[in-house]
Every structure is written in C-alpha cells, then in structure tokens.
Design a protein around this motif. Structure first.
Motif, mmCIF file in Angstrom:
data_model
loop_
_atom_site.group_PDB
_atom_site.id
_atom_site.type_symbol
_atom_site.label_atom_id
_atom_site.label_comp_id
_atom_site.label_asym_id
_atom_site.label_seq_id
_atom_site.Cartn_x
_atom_site.Cartn_y
_atom_site.Cartn_z
ATOM 1 N N UNK A 31 127.174 12.632 -68.838
ATOM 2 C CA UNK A 31 126.847 12.077 -67.531
ATOM 3 C C UNK A 31 125.622 11.162 -67.629
ATOM 4 N N UNK A 32 124.607 11.595 -68.361
ATOM 5 C CA UNK A 32 123.407 10.778 -68.492
ATOM 6 C C UNK A 32 123.653 9.506 -69.301
ATOM 7 N N UNK A 40 120.277 3.728 -64.667
ATOM 8 C CA UNK A 40 119.854 4.791 -63.751
ATOM 9 C C UNK A 40 119.116 5.906 -64.485
ATOM 10 N N UNK A 41 118.270 6.616 -63.761
ATOM 11 C CA UNK A 41 117.557 7.745 -64.376
ATOM 12 C C UNK A 41 118.527 8.894 -64.671
ATOM 13 N N UNK A 42 118.138 9.769 -65.585
ATOM 14 C CA UNK A 42 118.990 10.912 -65.915
ATOM 15 C C UNK A 42 119.024 11.939 -64.793
ATOM 16 N N UNK A 120 121.517 6.318 -57.196
ATOM 17 C CA UNK A 120 120.207 6.487 -57.834
ATOM 18 C C UNK A 120 119.348 7.586 -57.210
ATOM 19 N N UNK A 121 119.674 8.006 -55.991
ATOM 20 C CA UNK A 121 118.886 9.061 -55.354
ATOM 21 C C UNK A 121 119.215 10.444 -55.899
ATOM 22 N N UNK A 122 120.421 10.631 -56.384
ATOM 23 C CA UNK A 122 120.798 11.942 -56.901
ATOM 24 C C UNK A 122 120.133 12.168 -58.245
ATOM 25 N N UNK A 123 119.429 13.270 -58.366
ATOM 26 C CA UNK A 123 118.717 13.620 -59.598
ATOM 27 C C UNK A 123 119.207 14.928 -60.206
ATOM 28 N N UNK A 145 126.643 16.744 -56.359
ATOM 29 C CA UNK A 145 125.423 16.010 -56.693
ATOM 30 C C UNK A 145 124.418 16.157 -55.556
ATOM 31 N N UNK A 146 123.140 16.223 -55.901
ATOM 32 C CA UNK A 146 122.121 16.358 -54.865
ATOM 33 C C UNK A 146 120.781 15.823 -55.320
ATOM 34 N N UNK A 147 119.810 15.961 -54.432
ATOM 35 C CA UNK A 147 118.467 15.446 -54.676
ATOM 36 C C UNK A 147 117.686 16.294 -55.655
#
Length: 147
Positions: A31-32, A40-42, A120-123, A145-147
């Motif tokens: 996924x990362x 996008x960030x991991x 991009x908001x989901x971390x 997926x969530x924050x």
C-alpha cells in the motif's frame, strides 16, 4: 467483483493464505509503495480500523454477498461508531481476488476505490479478509481508511 456458514478470516498484516505464495506479501509495504508512487505519505495500520474491516469481511463472507451494508443495522457509519472510530473514514470492499496485490490492483483501477486509497488525509488503515467454509478459496476483502 468490487464493491450463515462458518468462516475463516484474518486481519492484515498477519495475512495467512494457505497454499499461496502471496501470503508473504506485506500489505502495508504494498500500500505504501502505491502511495509513494503518487507522492503521498505512508500509512500505518490501526487496530480499530482493522477490527472494522474484519467485521465487514466476515459479514460479507457469512452472507455470501459484497457490499458496504450487509444486514440490518450494519451500515458503514454504524460500524464505525461501534468500533469507536471518529473522524473522516472510507471503505473499500471487493471479492474474488486471490492476493493482496490483486485486490489493491483492482481497487486502483476503480475510480472511487482509487480515490479512497490515494486520499492524502488518510494516515491509517485496516485490511481484512474472510472466506466462507463452503468456498475456502473465495475471498471477501474489506479495507477501512481513516485519519
């Protein structure tokens, strides 16, 4: 395929699929890698999101159908509340793919699912699968997926 029997289930990253080389896949690494290719960030796994994904995968497998709402009172928002998840969240579901790589590929080819994975908001995320006892090679997938 996107969007009463005993079941076998698992939550990733400890994905165990007997007789499949794909079992060695690390869902988070896969996924990362996708997110990195898109700048996008991991993301990291989250136990609450994994539990919500596992619940949905099990519901789909036990009912033999794919969807975001399987059975009365089991809609996405209701399941998030039950799992103690607050804030923005999204869900991808699928069925029939034989590996994490296959389901991620299917989701990336679907505009709505792709949007969720590349938000991009989901971390954080949770990924799970379940399979009915009477169809042990047919896998129902859920990702939350969530924050």
């Amino acid at each position: 395929m996107l969007a009463g029997a005993a079941i076998v289930f698992a939550a990733a990253p400890s994905l165990l699929l007997a007789d499949q080389a794909e079992a060695a896949e690390d869902p988070t690494a896969l996924f990362n890698a996708i997110r990195k290719r898109h700048g996008l960030p991991p993301v990291d796994t989250d136990p609450k999101l994994e539990q919500a994904a596992l619940y949905q995968a099990k519901r789909m497998a036990s009912n033999g159908k794919i969807g975001h709402s399987v059975g009365w009172g089991n809609g996405f928002v209701s399941r998030l509340r039950q799992a103690g998840i607050r804030g923005a969240a999204a869900e991808n579901v699928a069925a029939g793919q034989r590996s994490t790589a296959e389901v991620f590929d299917a989701w990336m080819k679907s505009p709505g699912h792709r949007k969720n994975m590349l938000d991009p908001e989901f971390r954080h995320y949770g990924l799970a699968w379940a399979t009915p006892e009477n169809k042990p090679r047919y896998i129902y997938w859920a990702m939350v997926l969530g924050l």
